[in-house]
Design a protein around this motif. Sequence first.
Motif, mmCIF file in Angstrom:
data_model
loop_
_atom_site.group_PDB
_atom_site.id
_atom_site.type_symbol
_atom_site.label_atom_id
_atom_site.label_comp_id
_atom_site.label_asym_id
_atom_site.label_seq_id
_atom_site.Cartn_x
_atom_site.Cartn_y
_atom_site.Cartn_z
ATOM 1 N N LYS A 266 0.836 -1.196 0.000
ATOM 2 C CA LYS A 266 0.000 0.000 0.000
ATOM 3 C C LYS A 266 0.876 1.253 0.000
ATOM 4 O O LYS A 266 1.971 1.259 0.566
ATOM 5 N N PRO A 267 0.394 2.332 -0.618
ATOM 6 C CA PRO A 267 1.164 3.580 -0.595
ATOM 7 C C PRO A 267 1.211 4.175 0.806
ATOM 8 O O PRO A 267 0.305 3.947 1.620
ATOM 9 N N LEU A 268 2.260 4.909 1.089
ATOM 10 C CA LEU A 268 2.398 5.566 2.388
ATOM 11 C C LEU A 268 1.377 6.685 2.509
ATOM 12 O O LEU A 268 1.242 7.523 1.629
ATOM 13 N N ARG A 269 0.639 6.664 3.608
ATOM 14 C CA ARG A 269 -0.269 7.764 3.936
ATOM 15 C C ARG A 269 0.118 8.311 5.286
ATOM 16 O O ARG A 269 0.235 7.545 6.258
ATOM 17 N N ASN A 270 0.288 9.617 5.397
ATOM 18 C CA ASN A 270 0.603 10.223 6.684
ATOM 19 C C ASN A 270 -0.658 10.301 7.542
ATOM 20 O O ASN A 270 -1.776 10.281 7.030
ATOM 21 N N THR A 288 3.708 0.789 7.934
ATOM 22 C CA THR A 288 4.647 1.757 7.391
ATOM 23 C C THR A 288 6.000 1.070 7.234
ATOM 24 O O THR A 288 6.462 0.397 8.162
ATOM 25 N N SER A 289 6.609 1.229 6.095
ATOM 26 C CA SER A 289 7.901 0.599 5.847
ATOM 27 C C SER A 289 8.936 1.085 6.872
ATOM 28 O O SER A 289 8.969 2.272 7.218
ATOM 29 N N PRO A 290 9.788 0.174 7.360
ATOM 30 C CA PRO A 290 10.840 0.591 8.295
ATOM 31 C C PRO A 290 11.838 1.555 7.681
ATOM 32 O O PRO A 290 12.628 2.169 8.407
ATOM 33 N N PRO A 293 10.297 7.413 7.895
ATOM 34 C CA PRO A 293 10.452 7.999 9.235
ATOM 35 C C PRO A 293 9.470 7.401 10.236
ATOM 36 O O PRO A 293 8.295 7.197 9.927
ATOM 37 N N TRP A 294 9.944 7.138 11.442
ATOM 38 C CA TRP A 294 9.121 6.598 12.520
ATOM 39 C C TRP A 294 7.905 7.481 12.783
ATOM 40 O O TRP A 294 6.807 6.981 13.072
ATOM 41 N N SER A 295 8.073 8.779 12.666
ATOM 42 C CA SER A 295 6.987 9.721 12.968
ATOM 43 C C SER A 295 5.787 9.530 12.045
ATOM 44 O O SER A 295 4.673 9.928 12.399
ATOM 45 N N GLN A 296 5.998 8.933 10.870
ATOM 46 C CA GLN A 296 4.906 8.722 9.925
ATOM 47 C C GLN A 296 4.150 7.417 10.176
ATOM 48 O O GLN A 296 3.143 7.159 9.518
ATOM 49 N N GLU A 415 5.749 -4.150 16.952
ATOM 50 C CA GLU A 415 6.469 -3.848 15.719
ATOM 51 C C GLU A 415 5.770 -4.483 14.523
ATOM 52 O O GLU A 415 5.705 -3.889 13.439
ATOM 53 N N ALA A 416 5.206 -5.687 14.715
ATOM 54 C CA ALA A 416 4.520 -6.370 13.616
ATOM 55 C C ALA A 416 3.331 -5.564 13.124
ATOM 56 O O ALA A 416 3.102 -5.446 11.913
ATOM 57 N N ALA A 417 2.545 -5.008 14.042
ATOM 58 C CA ALA A 417 1.407 -4.180 13.642
ATOM 59 C C ALA A 417 1.870 -2.944 12.894
ATOM 60 O O ALA A 417 1.227 -2.498 11.940
ATOM 61 N N ASN A 418 2.989 -2.398 13.302
ATOM 62 C CA ASN A 418 3.486 -1.158 12.720
ATOM 63 C C ASN A 418 4.083 -1.359 11.334
ATOM 64 O O ASN A 418 3.888 -0.540 10.438
#
Length: 473
Positions: A266-270, A288-290, A293-296, A415-418
């Motif tokens: 999926k595309p990154l969505r902030n 979100t891909s590792p 940025p973690w903040s996203q 981490e898995a959920a993230n």
Amino acid sequence: MYFFSTQWRFSFIFVVILTLTACQRGQSKNKRLEPLPQDPFVEVYFNHSESSQYLEPYRQQTRQGDNLEKLIVDTISQAQSTVDVAVQELRLPKIAQALVDRQKAGVKVRVILENQYSLPWSNFTHNKVNKLEKRKQERYQDFRRFADINQDGKLSPEEINQRDALVILGNARIPLIDDTADGSKGSSLMHHKFVIVDNRFLIVTSANFTMSDVHGDFSNSSSLGNANNLLKIDSPELANMFTKEFNIMWGDGLGSQADSKFGLQKPLRNPQTIKLGDNKITLNFSPTSPTKPWSQSSNGLIEKTLNLASNSIDMALFVFSEQRLANILELRHNANVKIRALIEPDFAYRPYSEALDMMGITLNQKCKYKKGNHQWKNPITTVGVPLLPKGDLLHHKFGIIDSKTVITGSHNWTEAANKGNDETLLVIENPIVATHYQREFERLFTNAKLGIPTKIQQKIKTQEKQCPQQERV
């Protein structure tokens, strides 16, 4: 009622919060609490609520709690144009029948499931059942007892057509895909639990649409179901965001193109924030891909929200294993923020559990410790596990910050959920909404077992003898 003054509203909420613990500790087991006021746009429900009761439709027993299945069915039943369902598992026949009824009425219905749960229970062969883990085998046997309406030990086609939710959907040819629709063997986990009706009304919950997550295990009359929460939200703007997420996963649905996108495809969505009446709601979808940025990420949003706490943080979590979140909690603790945490007992004392860090202890696996593990130098004693009816789990994924902001959704604090799962995370700033979650937390915390159990203390001593030199990995 909606236009009462802000001053009155916040005064009322302040009084409610101050009295929640005292009120709940003074409750007899069977005494019902008074219902709390609901926000006009964001309603909150709990299947273990002490302020309501209902006649459970399958076991025909009156029990405490909100009927989450009925809330879902009623929301679906009001659909005039569309119903989209994305849920890890759907086994409740009344929800399935509600979807069928709306499709017959001309409503466009679409369903997305996790591939591990997209096969009807009645299609499981003997060999397939034997390959299931113990808990799933128990759930299969529970289904057979549930579906065996005349209790003759056999499942007739008529019984299956009434009780097997996925057969009900299949018979009606409800469009349904799972996370293999992208041409893969499935994403990490399609873990969403939401319903969108008419691109306006939303159900967002921590509960799968199953007996064990909503009502309770069919064969266990004392079970009230895994402890879960549900939001019913009226917001076209927020519903549009969920519809976009659904459409990304749906692609062309049952078409010939493998254009569905799950997980990291999926595309990154902030994170996106909206105002809804007195609510400020921030929404983020995982993963979100590792490399980003973690903040996203959703865990980054949790960290940001926790970092705003000035007075208190209360958490009721199925599993808590994200080290960075434990680290930020320690910083808030050192800044005199009161922190309390309840974790599902199955996960609270595993070596990767951040509950251990918070209590200042460490467990290892074969003398190896989790990378980056950091036990608190100033541990707390307000961490523990809830006491629930036998067979029920703490399935919540919520946090409450300063009694006015709630973190909730399908997203476990892992981490898995993230980084892998399809998940929903909501941050809702509204004291009225927070008061509902605060009451649920106090209910759980009142009888919780806090601190380090004797068994774990003994295990630590044994490991210290076996592993005199700790190896961090």
